[in-house]
Design an enzyme around this catalytic site. Structure first.
Site, PDB file in Angstrom:
ATOM      1  N   ASN A   1      -8.004  -3.243  14.249  1.00 20.02           N
ATOM      2  CA  ASN A   1      -9.364  -3.509  13.759  1.00 20.02           C
ATOM      3  C   ASN A   1      -9.399  -4.661  12.749  1.00 20.02           C
ATOM      4  OD1 ASN A   1      -8.249  -2.406  11.458  1.00 20.02           O
ATOM      5  ND2 ASN A   1      -9.643  -0.657  11.316  1.00 20.02           N
TER       6      ASN A   1
ATOM      7  N   HIS B   1      -7.492  -4.939  10.019  1.00 23.09           N
ATOM      8  CA  HIS B   1      -7.147  -4.657   8.621  1.00 23.09           C
ATOM      9  C   HIS B   1      -5.859  -5.367   8.214  1.00 23.09           C
ATOM     10  CE1 HIS B   1      -4.906  -0.657   9.711  1.00 23.09           C
ATOM     11  NE2 HIS B   1      -4.015  -1.588   9.509  1.00 23.09           N
TER      12      HIS B   1
ATOM     13  N   ASP C   1       0.810  -1.220   0.000  1.00 24.94           N
ATOM     14  CA  ASP C   1       0.000   0.000   0.000  1.00 24.94           C
ATOM     15  C   ASP C   1       0.841   1.266   0.000  1.00 24.94           C
ATOM     16  OD1 ASP C   1       0.897  -0.469   2.620  1.00 24.94           O
ATOM     17  OD2 ASP C   1      -1.073  -1.060   3.321  1.00 24.94           O
TER      18      ASP C   1
ATOM     19  N   GLU D   1      -9.797  -1.991   5.232  1.00 22.92           N
ATOM     20  CA  GLU D   1     -10.476  -1.738   6.494  1.00 22.92           C
ATOM     21  C   GLU D   1     -11.729  -2.622   6.602  1.00 22.92           C
ATOM     22  OE1 GLU D   1      -8.870  -0.122   8.559  1.00 22.92           O
ATOM     23  OE2 GLU D   1      -8.100   1.805   7.873  1.00 22.92           O
TER      24      GLU D   1
HETATM   25  C1  F6R Z   1       1.331  -1.557   6.187  1.00 21.74           C
HETATM   26  C2  F6R Z   1       0.033  -2.205   6.260  1.00 21.74           C
HETATM   27  C3  F6R Z   1      -0.762  -2.258   7.523  1.00 21.74           C
HETATM   28  C4  F6R Z   1       0.071  -2.536   8.785  1.00 21.74           C
HETATM   29  C5  F6R Z   1      -0.814  -2.490  10.018  1.00 21.74           C
HETATM   30  C6  F6R Z   1      -0.012  -2.726  11.281  1.00 21.74           C
HETATM   31  O1  F6R Z   1       1.876  -1.636   4.887  1.00 21.74           O
HETATM   32  O2  F6R Z   1      -0.406  -2.677   5.272  1.00 21.74           O
HETATM   33  O3  F6R Z   1      -1.742  -3.260   7.407  1.00 21.74           O
HETATM   34  O4  F6R Z   1       0.686  -3.781   8.652  1.00 21.74           O
HETATM   35  O5  F6R Z   1      -1.443  -1.250  10.096  1.00 21.74           O
HETATM   36  O6  F6R Z   1       0.867  -1.659  11.464  1.00 21.74           O
HETATM   37  P1  F6R Z   1       1.961  -1.667  12.620  1.00 21.74           P
HETATM   38  O7  F6R Z   1       2.936  -2.739  12.255  1.00 21.74           O
HETATM   39  O8  F6R Z   1       2.585  -0.304  12.569  1.00 21.74           O
HETATM   40  O9  F6R Z   1       1.250  -1.965  13.893  1.00 21.74           O
END
Ligand code: F6R
Length: 241
Positions: A136, A138, A67, A143
């Site tokens: 959540n 994701h 992303d 989301e």
């Molecule tokens: C990042 C991504 C997100 C993160 C998720 C957890 O490229 O796709 O899904 O993996 O938000 O983020 P952290 O590791 O910062 O808790």
């Protein structure tokens, strides 16, 4: 889903790195899917350390990131392009033109989403995808409520996600409201998936992923339907299991 639980974050990073390095040794032209955020930074440090000590080479590897924020230029320190260069690409021998990240500044973002999706399949798809998980549920920036059949698309970030990611920005107002993300179906097409889960703040999400129902309201639950998922989780993340 296979669960590897480790005593701490460093061990989680080391174990995941060991498995990735073995996949690269086995297939020097691996298509590797990458994630940003806090969770994989320890893993990237381990890959860099191994590259320096044992010369594991990335010259034949192509990487595909999950992303990118919309509206943040590649050179901005908050872009995921910048993040990946800083945390991994500039420390290993991967040619930069073999690192692929959606372009969140493309003039036509719908065309960019289609291009990225097609580009991945033209390269033969992703062999191994690294994922983190949001509180959540994701994965990527898919989301809750994102259809399981979604392909690379534009997403409105949940307020909770913007708040969680505001730690990288000066204030929550600076966090972009939208991102381009691989879709759930794009992620599920990966031949193998490593999900990294670290810390007490992810314990509920991990418990729900392992024991809850498969539902679009909790995107990561779709991984229950994938045949080749390994979850690397540290002690704090497994506290509720
Ligand atoms: C990042 C991504 C997100 C993160 C998720 C957890 O490229 O796709 O899904 O993996 O938000 O983020 P952290 O590791 O910062 O808790």
């Amino acid at each position: 889903m296979k669960l590897i639980s480790t005593s701490n974050y460093q061990e989680l990073s080391q174990q995941a790195a060991k498995e990735i390095i073995s996949r690269i040794n086995h297939n020097p032209s691996l298509n590797l899917g990458l994630a940003t955020g806090s969770t994989p930074t320890g893993l990237y440090q381990e890959l860099i350390r191994d590259h320096k000590q044992k010369q594991t080479s990335y010259k034949g590897i192509n990487t595909f990131n999950l992303d990118e924020y919309i509206g943040i230029p590649k050179k901005d320190r908050n872009s995921y392009h910048y993040f990946m260069c800083e945390h991994l690409f500039e420390h290993i021998d991967i040619p930069l033109d073999q690192t692929h990240i959606p372009d969140g500044t493309a003039k036509n973002l719908d065309v960019e989403c289609m291009r990225y999706e097609q580009f991945i399949s033209e390269h033969g798809g992703i062999d191994l995808q690294i994922l983190g998980i949001g509180q959540n549920g994701h994965i990527g920036f898919n989301e809750p409520g994102t259809p399981f059949d979604s392909r690379t698309h534009i997403i409105d970030l949940a307020e909770s996600t913007r708040k969680a990611n505001s730690r990288f920005f000066e204030s929550v107002e600076d966090v972009p409201k939208q991102a381009i993300t691989m879709g759930i179906a794009s992620i599920m097409d990966s031949k193998e998936i490593f999900l990294l889960v670290s810390g007490a703040s992810k314990a509920k999400a991990l418990a729900r992923l392992l024991t809850g129902e498969v539902s679009e309201q909790f995107p990561a639950s779709v991984l229950q339907k994938h045949e080749n998922v390994t979850i690397f989780a540290d002690k704090e993340a497994t506290a509720l299991l």
